[in-house]
Design a protein around this motif. Structure first.
Motif, short mmCIF file in Angstrom:
data_model
loop_
_atom_site.label_atom_id
_atom_site.label_comp_id
_atom_site.label_asym_id
_atom_site.label_seq_id
_atom_site.Cartn_x
_atom_site.Cartn_y
_atom_site.Cartn_z
N GLN A 112 14.44 -11.54 -3.35
CA GLN A 112 14.51 -10.26 -2.68
C GLN A 112 14.14 -9.09 -3.38
N PHE A 113 14.90 -8.95 -4.57
CA PHE A 113 14.95 -7.88 -5.46
C PHE A 113 13.45 -7.88 -6.07
N ASP A 114 12.91 -8.94 -6.20
CA ASP A 114 11.58 -8.93 -6.84
C ASP A 114 10.44 -8.39 -5.88
N ALA A 115 10.84 -8.73 -4.69
CA ALA A 115 9.88 -8.40 -3.54
C ALA A 115 10.10 -6.97 -3.16
N LEU A 116 11.20 -6.04 -3.34
CA LEU A 116 11.61 -4.77 -3.11
C LEU A 116 10.80 -4.12 -4.16
N LEU A 117 11.03 -4.46 -5.61
CA LEU A 117 10.20 -3.76 -6.69
C LEU A 117 8.89 -3.91 -6.60
N ALA A 118 8.24 -5.07 -6.10
CA ALA A 118 6.72 -5.00 -5.78
C ALA A 118 6.50 -4.04 -4.70
N HIS A 119 6.92 -3.99 -3.64
CA HIS A 119 6.86 -2.99 -2.72
C HIS A 119 6.81 -1.64 -3.17
N GLU A 120 7.86 -1.28 -3.94
CA GLU A 120 7.89 0.10 -4.40
C GLU A 120 6.78 0.50 -5.26
N HIS A 121 6.47 -0.72 -6.12
CA HIS A 121 5.57 -0.27 -7.28
C HIS A 121 4.00 -0.27 -6.38
N ALA A 122 3.86 -0.85 -5.32
CA ALA A 122 2.73 -0.64 -4.56
C ALA A 122 2.60 0.79 -4.15
N HIS A 123 3.73 1.48 -3.60
CA HIS A 123 3.52 2.52 -3.27
C HIS A 123 3.04 3.44 -4.46
N LEU A 124 3.66 3.19 -5.49
CA LEU A 124 3.22 4.00 -6.88
C LEU A 124 1.51 3.69 -7.11
N THR A 125 1.33 2.63 -7.30
CA THR A 125 -0.18 2.18 -7.78
C THR A 125 -1.07 2.56 -6.76
N SER A 126 -0.79 2.68 -5.42
CA SER A 126 -1.81 3.06 -4.27
C SER A 126 -1.76 4.72 -3.82
N GLY A 127 -0.78 5.44 -4.72
CA GLY A 127 -0.68 6.90 -4.32
C GLY A 127 -0.33 6.88 -2.89
N HIS A 128 0.59 6.25 -2.34
CA HIS A 128 1.15 6.42 -0.95
C HIS A 128 1.54 7.69 -0.78
N HIS A 129 2.23 8.44 -1.61
CA HIS A 129 2.83 9.85 -1.68
C HIS A 129 1.86 10.83 -1.08
N ARG A 130 0.50 10.86 -1.66
CA ARG A 130 -0.32 11.72 -1.46
C ARG A 130 -0.90 11.57 -0.05
N LEU A 131 -1.00 10.35 0.43
CA LEU A 131 -1.38 10.17 1.72
C LEU A 131 -0.39 10.65 2.73
N VAL A 132 1.06 10.40 2.64
CA VAL A 132 2.15 10.81 3.36
C VAL A 132 2.23 12.57 3.17
N ARG A 133 1.82 12.90 2.20
CA ARG A 133 1.94 14.43 1.97
C ARG A 133 0.89 15.10 2.93
N LEU A 134 -0.34 14.49 2.79
CA LEU A 134 -1.35 15.26 3.36
C LEU A 134 -1.26 14.97 5.00
N ALA A 135 -0.89 13.82 5.55
CA ALA A 135 -0.53 13.77 6.85
C ALA A 135 0.50 14.60 7.35
N GLU A 136 1.49 14.78 6.50
CA GLU A 136 2.55 15.77 7.16
C GLU A 136 2.08 17.12 7.02
N LEU A 137 1.08 17.71 6.03
CA LEU A 137 0.72 18.99 6.20
C LEU A 137 -0.08 19.01 7.26
N ALA A 138 -0.94 18.23 7.48
CA ALA A 138 -2.00 18.07 8.92
C ALA A 138 -0.89 18.33 10.05
N ALA A 139 0.11 17.49 9.98
CA ALA A 139 0.95 17.57 11.14
C ALA A 139 1.68 19.04 11.38
#
Length: 302
Positions: free
Chosen positions: A159-186
């Motif tokens: 489960q810990f490996d799954a959690l790390l894989a999930h968080e690293h997916a956020h980093l590699t995919s740049g999800h923070h940029r998508l979330v930031r743009l969506a919230e600025l639009a909102a």
């Protein structure tokens, strides 16, 4: 000009909500998130530019401005004489939007500053001695993942490996940029807030799928999400970044998609719908700008 205001400010943002409802869980989450974010941003830009156009028209309606710049303020006002309130309402709405966007931007900056207050010692993982169960990704170059000891103690090794894989997916995919743009639009329109909430859900779903592929078990990722969500619900503070499983109604949906994945549709119409709405609004906004310039030109004597 009033029809431009109605289409771009009143009609399109709620239609984006309908398009979002049709897209969520019907397309691959990573693709749906990108389509919705950029469509929402385009619709937000169109809406704000329309407010700017009508705010400028409000200023142009002032007799003192007309005398100073050499046009008839009465002719400018007559263009929307049947809805005289729209120009000055736009001034008020533009002020509200400006403040909302500025506050949202400052909030993002504060969150990132707080997250970066925990620098990585080695590699891309920081184990933080804290009994509060938290795990989150901190964007950067290359970025890192923070996991508290409280969270680690609750998870099995898979489960810990799954959690790390999930968080690293956020980093590699740049999800923070998508979330930031969506919230600025909102921040520019109440209807787009609902779209931004679904972008949050979609980037979590996308990270879930990438984590499942990385660890080779959808069930393990689902179990990790459930444990993390229940633990985070009892934590003292929300983590400052993107985290593995936020408490709330989306967690059961994410778990259900992992355990019983719904077949995605490949209909081009679904992909084109929000994009078409946003582009139509942008084109209509361009006409509003052109109409304002033409109106001011025709209001000049001779």
């Amino acid at each position: 000009m009033f029809d431009h205001f109605v289409w771009s400010v009143v009609v399109v943002p709620p239609l984006m909500v309908v398009a979002t409802r049709l897209l969520v869980d019907r397309l691959a989450p990573s693709l749906a998130a990108v389509i919705l974010v950029w469509s929402a941003v385009t619709a937000a830009v169109a809406s704000v530019v329309n407010l700017v156009v009508f705010a400028l028209k409000a200023v142009a309606e002032l007799p003192a401005v007309g005398r100073a710049l050499g046009w008839s303020s009465r002719l400018v006002a007559d263009d929307t004489a049947h809805v005289p309130w729209v120009s000055w309402l736009s001034v008020g709405l533009l002020l509200v939007v400006t403040v909302a966007v500025a506050r949202r931007w400052r909030r993002h900056r504060r969150a990132l500053d707080l997250a970066h207050a925990v620098p990585p010692d080695t590699g891309r993982l920081v184990m933080l001695p804290d009994q509060a169960a938290q795990a989150y990704a901190v964007p950067g170059r290359p970025g890192h993942v923070v996991v508290t000891t409280g969270m680690r103690e609750l998870l099995t090794s898979p489960q810990f490996d799954a959690l790390l894989a999930h968080e690293h997916a956020h980093l590699t995919s740049g999800h923070h940029r998508l979330v930031r743009l969506a919230e600025l639009a909102a921040a520019t329109h109440p209807a787009l807030w609902w779209v931004a909430r679904h972008v949050d859900y979609l980037v979590e779903r996308a990270a879930d799928e990438q984590a499942a592929a990385a660890v080779g078990s959808r069930r393990t990722v689902a179990h990790a999400i459930g444990v993390a969500a229940l633990a985070a619900r009892d934590g003292r503070n929300d983590p400052p970044g993107l985290y593995a499983a936020s408490p709330g109604g989306v967690v059961p949906r994410r778990v259900a998609q992992l355990l019983r994945p719904r077949a995605t549709l490949r209909s081009p119409a679904l992909r084109v719908l929000p994009v078409s709405l946003a582009l139509a609004s942008l084109v209509w906004t361009g006409e509003a700008v052109y109409d304002l310039v033409e109106l001011l030109g025709s209001a000049r004597p001779g």
